[in-house]
Design an enzyme around this catalytic site. Structure first.
Site, PDB file in Angstrom:
ATOM      1  N   GLY A  70       8.575 -15.785  -1.117  1.00 59.81           N
ATOM      2  CA  GLY A  70       9.055 -14.414  -0.914  1.00 59.81           C
ATOM      3  C   GLY A  70       9.378 -14.106   0.538  1.00 59.81           C
ATOM      4  O   GLY A  70      10.387 -13.452   0.838  1.00 59.81           O
ATOM      5  N   THR A  71       8.534 -14.569   1.435  1.00 64.07           N
ATOM      6  CA  THR A  71       8.751 -14.260   2.858  1.00 64.07           C
ATOM      7  C   THR A  71      10.091 -14.820   3.326  1.00 64.07           C
ATOM      8  O   THR A  71      10.885 -14.120   3.974  1.00 64.07           O
ATOM      9  CB  THR A  71       7.595 -14.843   3.704  1.00 64.07           C
ATOM     10  OG1 THR A  71       6.371 -14.280   3.227  1.00 64.07           O
ATOM     11  CG2 THR A  71       7.773 -14.532   5.173  1.00 64.07           C
ATOM     12  N   ASN A 150       3.308  -3.860  -3.366  1.00 67.29           N
ATOM     13  CA  ASN A 150       2.199  -4.805  -3.521  1.00 67.29           C
ATOM     14  C   ASN A 150       0.830  -4.156  -3.385  1.00 67.29           C
ATOM     15  O   ASN A 150      -0.153  -4.697  -3.859  1.00 67.29           O
ATOM     16  CB  ASN A 150       2.324  -5.951  -2.506  1.00 67.29           C
ATOM     17  CG  ASN A 150       2.659  -5.465  -1.125  1.00 67.29           C
ATOM     18  OD1 ASN A 150       3.692  -4.819  -0.905  1.00 67.29           O
ATOM     19  ND2 ASN A 150       1.808  -5.745  -0.170  1.00 67.29           N
ATOM     20  N   GLN A 178       6.642  -8.673  -6.513  1.00 66.76           N
ATOM     21  CA  GLN A 178       5.537  -8.151  -7.327  1.00 66.76           C
ATOM     22  C   GLN A 178       5.991  -7.761  -8.730  1.00 66.76           C
ATOM     23  O   GLN A 178       5.169  -7.503  -9.601  1.00 66.76           O
ATOM     24  CB  GLN A 178       4.906  -6.929  -6.647  1.00 66.76           C
ATOM     25  CG  GLN A 178       4.141  -7.246  -5.378  1.00 66.76           C
ATOM     26  CD  GLN A 178       2.819  -7.971  -5.642  1.00 66.76           C
ATOM     27  OE1 GLN A 178       2.239  -7.889  -6.723  1.00 66.76           O
ATOM     28  NE2 GLN A 178       2.338  -8.693  -4.647  1.00 66.76           N
ATOM     29  N   SER A 198       8.932 -14.954  -5.816  1.00 59.43           N
ATOM     30  CA  SER A 198       7.971 -15.957  -5.352  1.00 59.43           C
ATOM     31  C   SER A 198       7.127 -16.434  -6.533  1.00 59.43           C
ATOM     32  O   SER A 198       6.526 -15.622  -7.240  1.00 59.43           O
ATOM     33  CB  SER A 198       7.077 -15.322  -4.288  1.00 59.43           C
ATOM     34  OG  SER A 198       6.126 -16.243  -3.863  1.00 59.43           O
ATOM     35  N   ALA A 199       7.056 -17.755  -6.742  1.00 60.68           N
ATOM     36  CA  ALA A 199       6.445 -18.288  -7.969  1.00 60.68           C
ATOM     37  C   ALA A 199       4.940 -18.068  -8.072  1.00 60.68           C
ATOM     38  O   ALA A 199       4.408 -17.957  -9.173  1.00 60.68           O
ATOM     39  CB  ALA A 199       6.745 -19.782  -8.083  1.00 60.68           C
ATOM     40  N   HIS A 200       4.246 -17.993  -6.920  1.00 61.41           N
ATOM     41  CA  HIS A 200       2.779 -17.933  -7.026  1.00 61.41           C
ATOM     42  C   HIS A 200       2.266 -16.586  -7.516  1.00 61.41           C
ATOM     43  O   HIS A 200       1.077 -16.411  -7.737  1.00 61.41           O
ATOM     44  CB  HIS A 200       2.110 -18.360  -5.708  1.00 61.41           C
ATOM     45  CG  HIS A 200       2.189 -17.359  -4.588  1.00 61.41           C
ATOM     46  ND1 HIS A 200       1.150 -16.520  -4.275  1.00 61.41           N
ATOM     47  CD2 HIS A 200       3.172 -17.073  -3.688  1.00 61.41           C
ATOM     48  CE1 HIS A 200       1.477 -15.776  -3.225  1.00 61.41           C
ATOM     49  NE2 HIS A 200       2.698 -16.084  -2.857  1.00 61.41           N
ATOM     50  N   THR A 236      14.245 -30.869   2.405  1.00 58.57           N
ATOM     51  CA  THR A 236      14.126 -31.694   1.200  1.00 58.57           C
ATOM     52  C   THR A 236      13.715 -30.845  -0.003  1.00 58.57           C
ATOM     53  O   THR A 236      12.789 -30.037   0.083  1.00 58.57           O
ATOM     54  CB  THR A 236      13.098 -32.826   1.438  1.00 58.57           C
ATOM     55  OG1 THR A 236      13.597 -33.632   2.507  1.00 58.57           O
ATOM     56  CG2 THR A 236      12.908 -33.681   0.199  1.00 58.57           C
ATOM     57  N   CYS A 324      -1.971  -9.894   2.858  1.00 61.66           N
ATOM     58  CA  CYS A 324      -1.333 -10.296   4.102  1.00 61.66           C
ATOM     59  C   CYS A 324      -1.751  -9.404   5.257  1.00 61.66           C
ATOM     60  O   CYS A 324      -1.690  -9.814   6.402  1.00 61.66           O
ATOM     61  CB  CYS A 324       0.173 -10.267   3.944  1.00 61.66           C
ATOM     62  SG  CYS A 324       0.694 -11.096   2.465  1.00 61.66           S
TER      63      CYS A 324
HETATM   64  N1  PLP Z   1       7.022  -9.392  -0.831  1.00 54.73           N
HETATM   65  C1  PLP Z   1       6.012  -8.848  -1.520  1.00 54.73           C
HETATM   66  C2  PLP Z   1       6.219  -7.523  -2.167  1.00 54.73           C
HETATM   67  C3  PLP Z   1       4.787  -9.513  -1.634  1.00 54.73           C
HETATM   68  O1  PLP Z   1       3.794  -8.959  -2.314  1.00 54.73           O
HETATM   69  C4  PLP Z   1       4.630 -10.766  -0.996  1.00 54.73           C
HETATM   70  C5  PLP Z   1       3.335 -11.490  -1.039  1.00 54.73           C
HETATM   71  O2  PLP Z   1       2.271 -10.892  -1.044  1.00 54.73           O
HETATM   72  C6  PLP Z   1       5.728 -11.305  -0.298  1.00 54.73           C
HETATM   73  C7  PLP Z   1       6.908 -10.587  -0.234  1.00 54.73           C
HETATM   74  C8  PLP Z   1       5.648 -12.646   0.369  1.00 54.73           C
HETATM   75  O3  PLP Z   1       5.745 -13.658  -0.582  1.00 54.73           O
HETATM   76  P1  PLP Z   1       5.236 -15.147  -0.255  1.00 54.73           P
HETATM   77  O4  PLP Z   1       3.736 -15.100  -0.296  1.00 54.73           O
HETATM   78  O5  PLP Z   1       5.800 -15.989  -1.352  1.00 54.73           O
HETATM   79  O6  PLP Z   1       5.778 -15.516   1.070  1.00 54.73           O
END
Ligand code: PLP
Length: 393
Positions: A70-71, A150, A178, A198-200, A236, A324
């Site tokens: 996501g970042t 989030n 989210q 973001s997959a996690h 890669t 975060c």
């Molecule tokens: N955007 C939102 C709304 C999120 O909740 C998060 C992660 O907490 C991110 C972006 C960042 O994603 P990633 O952990 O995959 O970098």
């Protein structure tokens, strides 16, 4: 008892996802860019995963770009669009409650000479379409608004914002990180030009994500090097993670309706028990327009961090603010944006459920929480225990 109520921070890898990934972590280890059979086998798996993901998003495979999460997707979407469009304008619109991945991206762009409007939100964490319309200028090149928050789970009116952006001819990106596990993520329904995933956050592996970029949208590269992802995102190809992400997304879609129903019932039960049994508790965020998995509460006269640590001693994992931003003692920017008084923002706790949460876990959590808050308040100089009520002394 071990209870994990922090799915907004990350989720457990689904065993079915791991099973799908295993061959690509062991025997099928070729580089998807290599021309030999080892490489071709990996590339086939990546192509299949891309097609599967595209179908779920209502996109075409050529519009799906793999990133590290996501970042990166947020950074790339917004920096890439701003830099590509700088000759047309320098104004960007976002909100005050975005994830740090977006807020910091915008701050960096300000240093490059872009101007950013950070839209405020109401007390429930929702932006006003009217305010958004008023914020648009002749030189506005991009609107980016997160789909679901989030920390407090509030859901923004993405299809309406997208429709407006389309009418104005302004590029529209949403951070859907989210939202994926419970909301509609069809890019056509959402009227978006770009979308981050973001997959996690949906029982997939960590370190892998997607940026959907609609055909015809021009954005500059963020990470340069090799020719992967049509030369737009070098590095890669992470074959096992991509395969895992596609499987996780497929399972998420198949089981979404059923999981949403179960999770919402449990979440509502959690909210009801807390409101009925713990005095001076306040639900943060919108009562209905929120993620089914999210309950965010403030508890007067106690610190969120203290509650978190005491719950941890009982084996219960929650979050005070977003994962975060924990580690910082500053009040959460989201709590401040919804007008939460400073003391109350320090006392906020996020409970985030997932498909594996059980009723027994919720009961254990509320029983423990009641005990912990009673104990912490009995130590608090701000809480008049004698009277059995909260009052500043
Ligand atoms: N955007 C939102 C709304 C999120 O909740 C998060 C992660 O907490 C991110 C972006 C960042 O994603 P990633 O952990 O995959 O970098």
């Amino acid at each position: 008892m071990k209870v994990y109520l922090d799915s907004a921070a990350t989720t457990k890898l689904d065993p079915r996802v791991l099973e799908e990934m295993m061959p690509y972590l062991t025997d099928v280890y070729g580089n998807a860019s290599s021309l030999h059979s080892f490489g071709r086998q990996a590339l086939n798996a990546v192509d299949k995963a891309r097609l599967c993901i595209a179908q779920i998003l209502g996109a075409s495979p050529g519009e799906i770009y793999f990133t590290s999460g996501g970042t990166e997707s947020d950074n790339w979407a917004v920096k890439g669009a701003a830099r590509a469009l700088k000759k047309s304008g320098k104004h960007i619109i976002t909100t005050e409650i975005e994830h740090p991945a977006m807020i910091q991206t915008c701050k960096e762009l300000e240093k490059e000479g872009f101007e950013v409007t950070y839209l405020g939100v109401d007390n429930h964490g929702i932006i006003s379409l009217e305010e958004l319309k008023k914020a648009v200028r002749d030189d506005t090149i991009l609107i980016t608004v997160m789909y679901a928050n989030n920390e407090i789970g509030s859901i923004q009116p993405i299809p309406q914002i997208g429709k407006f952006a389309q009418e104005e001819g302004i590029l529209f990106h949403t951070d859907a990180v989210q939202a994926v596990s419970s909301l509609d993520i069809n890019v056509k329904n959402l009227n978006v030009d770009m979308l981050s995933i973001s997959a996690h956050k949906f029982h997939g592996p960590k370190g892998i994500g997607i940026l959907y970029i609609k055909n015809g949208v021009r954005i500059s590269k963020l990470i340069v090097g090799g020719h992967q992802e049509k030369g737009f995102r070098a590095g890669t190809t992470n074959t096992p993670a991509i395969v895992g992400m596609a499987k996780a997304l497929e399972l998420c879609e198949e089981e979404k309706a059923e999981n949403n129903k179960r999770i919402k019932e449990l979440r509502d039960y959690l909210i009801k028990r807390i409101e009925d049994e713990i005095p001076f508790s306040h639900l943060n965020g919108h009562r209905e327009k929120r993620l089914v998995s999210n309950a965010n509460f403030s508890f007067d006269y106690v610190e969120g961090e203290a509650i978190l640590m005491q719950l941890d001693l009982k084996g219960i994992a929650v979050s005070s603010g977003s994962a975060c931003s924990s580690g910082s003692l500053d009040p959460s920017h989201v709590m401040l944006a919804i007008g939460c008084p400073i003391e109350r923002s320090h006392s906020s706790i996020r409970f985030s459920l997932d498909k594996d949460t059980t009723r027994e876990e919720i009961d254990y959590t509320v029983d423990s929480l009641k005990e912990i808050i009673e104990k912490l308040r009995s130590w608090s100089p701000l809480f008049n225990v004698e009277k059995g009520e909260g009052t500043y002394v």
